[in-house]
Design an enzyme around this catalytic site. Sequence first.
Site, PDB file in Angstrom:
ATOM      1  N   HIS A  89     -21.624  -8.412  31.829  1.00  0.00           N
ATOM      2  CA  HIS A  89     -21.926  -8.160  33.246  1.00  0.00           C
ATOM      3  C   HIS A  89     -21.572  -9.352  34.127  1.00  0.00           C
ATOM      4  O   HIS A  89     -21.449  -9.205  35.335  1.00  0.00           O
ATOM      5  CB  HIS A  89     -23.363  -7.659  33.447  1.00  0.00           C
ATOM      6  CG  HIS A  89     -24.456  -8.675  33.350  1.00  0.00           C
ATOM      7  ND1 HIS A  89     -25.199  -8.892  32.214  1.00  0.00           N
ATOM      8  CD2 HIS A  89     -24.961  -9.517  34.266  1.00  0.00           C
ATOM      9  CE1 HIS A  89     -26.102  -9.815  32.446  1.00  0.00           C
ATOM     10  NE2 HIS A  89     -25.987 -10.220  33.684  1.00  0.00           N
ATOM     11  N   ASP A 225     -23.579  -7.196  25.367  1.00  0.00           N
ATOM     12  CA  ASP A 225     -23.308  -7.735  26.710  1.00  0.00           C
ATOM     13  C   ASP A 225     -22.607  -9.096  26.646  1.00  0.00           C
ATOM     14  O   ASP A 225     -23.194 -10.129  26.946  1.00  0.00           O
ATOM     15  CB  ASP A 225     -24.625  -7.825  27.487  1.00  0.00           C
ATOM     16  CG  ASP A 225     -24.402  -7.922  28.993  1.00  0.00           C
ATOM     17  OD1 ASP A 225     -23.262  -8.231  29.396  1.00  0.00           O
ATOM     18  OD2 ASP A 225     -25.356  -7.699  29.752  1.00  0.00           O
ATOM     19  N   SER A 656     -27.875 -15.430  33.047  1.00  0.00           N
ATOM     20  CA  SER A 656     -27.056 -14.462  32.330  1.00  0.00           C
ATOM     21  C   SER A 656     -25.858 -15.157  31.702  1.00  0.00           C
ATOM     22  O   SER A 656     -25.161 -15.915  32.375  1.00  0.00           O
ATOM     23  CB  SER A 656     -26.559 -13.377  33.279  1.00  0.00           C
ATOM     24  OG  SER A 656     -27.606 -12.520  33.609  1.00  0.00           O
TER      25      SER A 656
HETATM   26  N1  ARG Z   1     -30.262  -6.997  34.309  1.00  0.00           N
HETATM   27  C1  ARG Z   1     -29.190  -7.890  33.998  1.00  0.00           C
HETATM   28  C2  ARG Z   1     -29.322  -9.177  34.762  1.00  0.00           C
HETATM   29  O1  ARG Z   1     -29.646  -9.191  35.915  1.00  0.00           O
HETATM   30  C3  ARG Z   1     -27.868  -7.303  34.317  1.00  0.00           C
HETATM   31  C4  ARG Z   1     -27.509  -6.198  33.461  1.00  0.00           C
HETATM   32  C5  ARG Z   1     -26.251  -5.505  33.893  1.00  0.00           C
HETATM   33  N2  ARG Z   1     -26.231  -4.203  33.296  1.00  0.00           N
HETATM   34  C6  ARG Z   1     -26.341  -3.071  33.990  1.00  0.00           C
HETATM   35  N3  ARG Z   1     -26.500  -1.941  33.360  1.00  0.00           N
HETATM   36  N4  ARG Z   1     -26.322  -3.051  35.312  1.00  0.00           N
HETATM   37  O2  ARG Z   1     -29.017 -10.220  34.239  1.00  0.00           O
END
Ligand code: ARG
Length: 724
Positions: A89, A225, A656
């Site tokens: 992501h 991811d 992330s």
């Molecule tokens: N929740 C994650 C974060 O903010 C991002 C994940 C992205 N995946 C998604 N399905 N939108 O770090």
Amino acid sequence: MKKILFTLILIAGIAAGLRAGNPPDEGMWLPMFVERLNYVDMQKMGLKLTPQEIYDINNSSLKDAIVNLGDFCTAEVVSDKGLLFTNHHCGYDAIQTHSSIEHDYLTDGFWASSLEEELPNEGLTVSFLVKMDDVTTRVLADVKPEMSESERSAAIAKVYEVLKKEESADGKYDVSVKGFYNGNEYYRFVYEVYEDVRLAGAPPSAIGKFGGDTDNWMWPRHTGDFSIFRVYSGPDGKPAPYSKENIPLKPKHFLKISLDGVERGDYAMIWGYPGATDRYRTSHGIQATINEIDPAIIKVGGKILEIMKSDMDKSDEVRIQYASNYAGLANFWKNKIGESRGLKRLDVYEKKKGIEDKFAAWANADESRKAIYGNVLQDLTDVYNTYAESKYYTKLWYLQISFFGSQMMQFPMQTQGMINILKSGQKGEELQASLAPFYEMGKGQFKDYNPATEEKIVAAILELYRQDVPADALPDIFNLIDKKYKGDVNLFAKKMFETSVLTTREKYEAFLAKPSIKVFENDLAYKLTNSFYSSFMTQNMSVAPLGDKLKKAQRLFVDGLRKSNPDKVYYPDANSTMRVTFGQVLDYFPADAVHYDYVTYTDGILEKEDPTNEEFIVPARLKEIIEKKDFGRWADKNGKMVVGFLSNNDITGGNSGSPILNGNGDLIGLAFDGNWEAMSGDIAFEPELQRTINVDIRYVMLIIDKYANAQNLINELKFAEKTR
Ligand code: ARG
């Protein structure tokens, strides 16, 4: 009894070096202070490295392998040729930008089989932290308590420039000075910034985003991811803009991959660049978040997402165009839903109130303290009440989300610089040369843009404004809508998209070829944005004194809080500077009678599989690997294939892509998410519930090796010797 117990805990705490009274999992610590504040705890919990091996400014150390990726994510160096791991992501926008219907890397993934095939990414940077130092005394040297906030800011800004210049080595380094503890302390950061960062590999979204928005922010998780980039330097090893002559960076330090696997209670630390937390937000702020801020974001954001999604589902072209914007907004939107839920369920208001009551008692117990801190809580009450009465947060967030979610709100703002050029009297070739940057802007604007979708978004935003923003605060475009369009926002939006020169690439380029200032200034899209923007500026001016009062009260609150608990070590809020958080691999109990284990396996991917739902499609090749158990050396000791695992580290957005490391500093996974039950975590850490969701490095290896057969990448990595 209680007292004895308390004394015992205190002694045990001191003996363990716990001074903090914080559970060790809570806190995002500054690497420079780890040796003094956290090292004893870390070592006790399983860290095997010396303080110098983790942070040293004279020799290479662990910190040299951790980079800030583009100011929104973290990445880590994993080879001696500048290879970087981060999240899928985090690479998503880059992957999307390189995608088209013919080369749909979002759907199919991308694997460069040689350096030549790696894809450059304009504007994407990687920053290495060279060093940091405490500059509080110098920053605050001329600051006096009686100064107004603007005088204070001016006094601080003056020193900033000097401090930056001193360490910039004539522009070689990027230097920033940042405030900590709400402006009570200041540190300086020196970075070396590389601008040539290329995409080397990415799994298909069906792996990298498996579970989609349904699983996002939730455990149990089965998302691979990760994505892979490479940093390039000039032939001399120094930062250089993209060029064919550039070479893979020879890094100071890179991480080894651990194949030991994770067990409950294992030491685990995460390094990275957490963006923002608000752990010192007071009960007043909690109320505003629950009652005003989150509902505003959820309402406008939800509407925009609904419109995007419905058009994305109808066309592959629109799906690719909007994928990255949609994912970004959807992620933020779901976060806010979870945050509201968490704040309410976990009684965060009451907890904050308890802290404030103690603060008040401390502040009022002594006349000299009272003089400094006595008004803090009342000031906060006053500010937040005034905000609530004027619906400040609705206005603020409706605008922010509108600008974020509607390209037609942004583009006229970007292009308005054209007005001065048009007024300058230039003609012919000279004029066209000055307009060159605007042709470029248009190329960017219309690449990921669908006018029909944007028209619906504009109409929806106008409708929501009319419903929820007080009439006297509506942007003046509504006068025009009322007079000329009988108040019909759909009609206005339709007319705007028909007549504006800013709504399609063809019209925009035709306009640039024969520009006219009158046409631009009368353009409905320009008028719309301009009207929203001026109303935003007016609004900001009117609340500026409140903002200053809030800033000061919040600064004094944090200052008083720290002074009132001298034995507790408070960590500073995240602010996109390098931090380390340490804890353990750990399960949790999300609700009464429910237990969540700390690992997921590939079996779970097949359990979730649903070929009719794009979020849960399992690529055929992955399915075959799972069914045949073709896991090679990446399986755990029982022959099962781990996908994700949990740890109790304290992270937030910006982390992330961060490496999660074992006690030897070897890579065991990549952090990529937080969990649903503790989504209020940016405001209050919940030790029992809050977890980081990581993708196990062995699953990353499985995908690179068995799914992509990218042996070129595997061969570049270095594996740590197995210790179990
Ligand atoms: N929740 C994650 C974060 O903010 C991002 C994940 C992205 N995946 C998604 N399905 N939108 O770090």
